[in-house]
Write a protein that holds these residues in place. Structure first.
Motif, short mmCIF file in Angstrom:
data_model
loop_
_atom_site.label_atom_id
_atom_site.label_comp_id
_atom_site.label_asym_id
_atom_site.label_seq_id
_atom_site.Cartn_x
_atom_site.Cartn_y
_atom_site.Cartn_z
N PRO A 170 0.84 -1.20 0.00
CA PRO A 170 0.00 0.00 0.00
C PRO A 170 0.87 1.25 0.00
CG PRO A 170 -0.63 -1.48 1.79
CD PRO A 170 0.62 -2.03 1.18
N LYS A 171 0.31 2.35 -0.47
CA LYS A 171 1.07 3.58 -0.65
C LYS A 171 1.77 4.04 0.64
CE LYS A 171 0.66 8.15 -2.66
NZ LYS A 171 -0.25 9.10 -3.29
N HIS A 172 1.10 3.94 1.78
CA HIS A 172 1.68 4.44 3.03
C HIS A 172 2.81 3.54 3.55
CE1 HIS A 172 -1.35 1.59 4.47
NE2 HIS A 172 -0.67 1.54 5.61
N LEU A 173 2.94 2.33 3.03
CA LEU A 173 4.02 1.42 3.46
C LEU A 173 5.07 1.18 2.38
CD1 LEU A 173 1.91 -1.37 5.22
CD2 LEU A 173 3.28 0.40 6.29
N ARG A 174 4.88 1.73 1.20
CA ARG A 174 5.73 1.40 0.06
C ARG A 174 7.20 1.72 0.30
NH1 ARG A 174 3.08 3.78 -4.66
NH2 ARG A 174 1.48 2.30 -4.03
N GLY A 175 7.51 2.86 0.90
CA GLY A 175 8.90 3.22 1.15
C GLY A 175 9.58 2.27 2.12
N ALA A 176 8.91 1.95 3.20
CA ALA A 176 9.49 1.05 4.20
C ALA A 176 9.68 -0.36 3.64
CB ALA A 176 8.60 1.00 5.44
N VAL A 177 8.70 -0.82 2.89
CA VAL A 177 8.80 -2.16 2.31
C VAL A 177 9.91 -2.21 1.26
CG1 VAL A 177 7.57 -3.88 0.93
CG2 VAL A 177 6.41 -2.77 2.83
N SER A 178 10.03 -1.16 0.46
CA SER A 178 11.09 -1.13 -0.55
C SER A 178 12.47 -1.08 0.09
CB SER A 178 10.91 0.07 -1.47
OG SER A 178 9.71 -0.04 -2.20
#
Length: 155
Positions: A8-16
């Protein structure tokens, strides 16, 4: 990459970012397993060499249960129904309208943009600072490795 694109957009940076963390963890684990006391001695070199196949085999076995990336399905393949099915499988709930709208919005923003050459990134003020940080951190990681220290001790 798959998890970053499917998040999801709000987690994309952390997951990447987690891929870099797990890569660093893999390097450390490889160095520990490669110690002479573990698998780094001559009789065990085959096991050390084959040990990297275990994560790849696990990934290969679990791959059929993961759906295609919703962003890939909608933006690249233009398949809205498959995108909705993938979102349903990944998120587990029925209403995915807001996330579908976000993906469509991103597609509209990127429409008409041509891919950039690497040297063109330095001229864009919006990404120049992030690009320089990535270059400095990646260079520091490469230059402070344990291999260079180990080579000098064997002389």
């Amino acid at each position: 990459m798959y998890f970053g694109e499917s998040a999801p957009k709000h987690l994309r940076g952390a997951v990447s970012l987690s891929s870099a963390v797990f890569t660093a963890f893999g390097v450390v684990l490889g160095q520990v397993v490669g110690l002479r006391e573990v698998l780094g001695s001559e009789p065990y070199w085959e096991y050390l060499l084959a040990s990297n196949a275990i994560p790849g085999f696990i990934q290969l076995l679990t791959l059929p249960w993961f759906p295609e990336s919703p962003r890939y399905l909608l933006i690249d393949r233009k398949d809205k129904e498959a995108c909705l099915n993938a979102l349903k499988r990944l998120r587990g709930c029925e209403d995915q309208g807001s996330e579908l709208e976000e993906i469509l919005e991103e597609e509209a923003q990127s429409r008409g943009m041509k891919p950039r050459q690497p040297w063109e990134l330095f001229t864009d003020r919006a990404v120049r600072f992030q690009l320089l940080i990535i270059i400095v951190v990646s260079s520091a990681m490469q230059l402070c490795g344990n291999d260079s220290v180990r080579d000098f001790t064997n002389v």
